[in-house]
Design an enzyme around this catalytic site. Sequence first.
Site, PDB file in Angstrom:
ATOM      1  N   ASP A  22      -0.838  -6.131   0.346  1.00  9.65           N
ATOM      2  CA  ASP A  22      -1.196  -5.528   1.637  1.00  9.65           C
ATOM      3  C   ASP A  22      -2.697  -5.486   1.865  1.00  9.65           C
ATOM      4  OD1 ASP A  22       0.981  -4.769   3.206  1.00  9.65           O
ATOM      5  OD2 ASP A  22       1.408  -3.043   1.934  1.00  9.65           O
ATOM      6  N   ASP A  68       0.835  -1.209   0.000  1.00 12.11           N
ATOM      7  CA  ASP A  68       0.000   0.000   0.000  1.00 12.11           C
ATOM      8  C   ASP A  68       0.867   1.256   0.000  1.00 12.11           C
ATOM      9  OD1 ASP A  68       0.834  -0.131   2.607  1.00 12.11           O
ATOM     10  OD2 ASP A  68      -1.168  -0.040   3.505  1.00 12.11           O
ATOM     11  N   SER A  69       2.199   1.064  -0.044  1.00  6.19           N
ATOM     12  CA  SER A  69       3.101   2.193  -0.318  1.00  6.19           C
ATOM     13  C   SER A  69       2.752   2.820  -1.665  1.00  6.19           C
ATOM     14  CB  SER A  69       4.561   1.729  -0.320  1.00  6.19           C
ATOM     15  OG  SER A  69       4.732   0.590  -1.155  1.00  6.19           O
ATOM     16  N   GLU A  90       9.845  -3.846  10.097  1.00 10.86           N
ATOM     17  CA  GLU A  90      10.204  -2.555   9.497  1.00 10.86           C
ATOM     18  C   GLU A  90      10.558  -1.552  10.594  1.00 10.86           C
ATOM     19  OE1 GLU A  90       7.303  -0.886   6.803  1.00 10.86           O
ATOM     20  OE2 GLU A  90       8.402   1.008   6.637  1.00 10.86           O
ATOM     21  N   LYS A  93      -0.332  -9.455   3.508  1.00 11.07           N
ATOM     22  CA  LYS A  93       0.441  -8.850   4.599  1.00 11.07           C
ATOM     23  C   LYS A  93      -0.497  -7.979   5.439  1.00 11.07           C
ATOM     24  CE  LYS A  93       3.753  -5.661   3.767  1.00 11.07           C
ATOM     25  NZ  LYS A  93       3.210  -4.461   4.437  1.00 11.07           N
TER      26      LYS A  93
HETATM   27  O1  KIV Z   1       3.639  -1.031   1.515  1.00  9.53           O
HETATM   28  C1  KIV Z   1       4.819  -1.393   1.435  1.00  9.53           C
HETATM   29  O2  KIV Z   1       5.489  -1.225   0.408  1.00  9.53           O
HETATM   30  C2  KIV Z   1       5.439  -2.013   2.592  1.00  9.53           C
HETATM   31  C3  KIV Z   1       6.936  -2.178   2.581  1.00  9.53           C
HETATM   32  C4  KIV Z   1       7.583  -0.888   2.836  1.00  9.53           C
HETATM   33  C5  KIV Z   1       7.371  -3.219   3.513  1.00  9.53           C
HETATM   34  O3  KIV Z   1       4.761  -2.343   3.522  1.00  9.53           O
END
Ligand code: KIV
Length: 263
Positions: A83, A44-45, A180, A111
């Site tokens: 995510d 979700d980044s 993280e 995740k």
């Molecule tokens: O959303 C994402 O890209 C993440 C990574 C930074 C681990 O959770």
Amino acid sequence: MRTTIRTLEKLKRERRPITCLTAYDAGFARLLDLSDIDVILVGDSLGMVIQGHDTTLPVTLEHMRYHLEAVARGSERAMLMADLPFLGDRDVATALEQGGALMRAGAQMVKVECNGGHVELVHRMVMAGIPVCAHLGLTPQAVHRFGGYRVQGRETGAADRMQQEALELEQAGAQCLLLEGVPEALAARIVHGARAPVIGIGASPECDGQVLVLQDVIGLTPSPPRFARNFMADTGSLQDAVAAYAEAVRNRSFPVSGVHTFG
Ligand code: KIV
């Protein structure tokens, strides 16, 4: 045939580092496959690096599904992790519905940003057939509770709590952990106590694998986090930058203790 959780477990047993990068579209997913990246994280980044928000909070299930489907079409080798978006964990029914939608869209693992309150939720997801990676430490969906993107687990009590949470989440069925923004020594403690593969970002070289946001690796982030490295700076192409990242993780020259980690 895609990489599976069994491959990650084998890599951990053999002490061979797992490579993971984020991707959000078919073209980059194809590029990551070319470098044999083990896991593609549709994170979700994307709310920050694709949509331009300051946080991951505006990302919805529909956004996640759109990007995950594109990544699934573009790749055929890497394991796909996605995510659970903000508030997808608000109750078990929502987590099952949203986690299920991500699995139907191609995820092999979902995740979930976790703390001690997620043990039952993770157990129910796993029992329903949704493999879970439990993300601990600096969980970005909690940025406002933390008061910023701050390293977590620095105080003794908080560190002990996180180590206990990692154990409980693994016992609840989480087949992978992601750490993280935690102090290197704490990350190493969690890795050594875990049977599941542990992937790190701003954590420890001792982790079983490493993940970075792709845009940080290819030099597209104006102010990258200190734990990232721009592999484009020393290479001439996107493909070479991704290959250099994969090689550096595999030969353990990235991350460097004290440079890409926290005390
Ligand atoms: O959303 C994402 O890209 C993440 C990574 C930074 C681990 O959770």
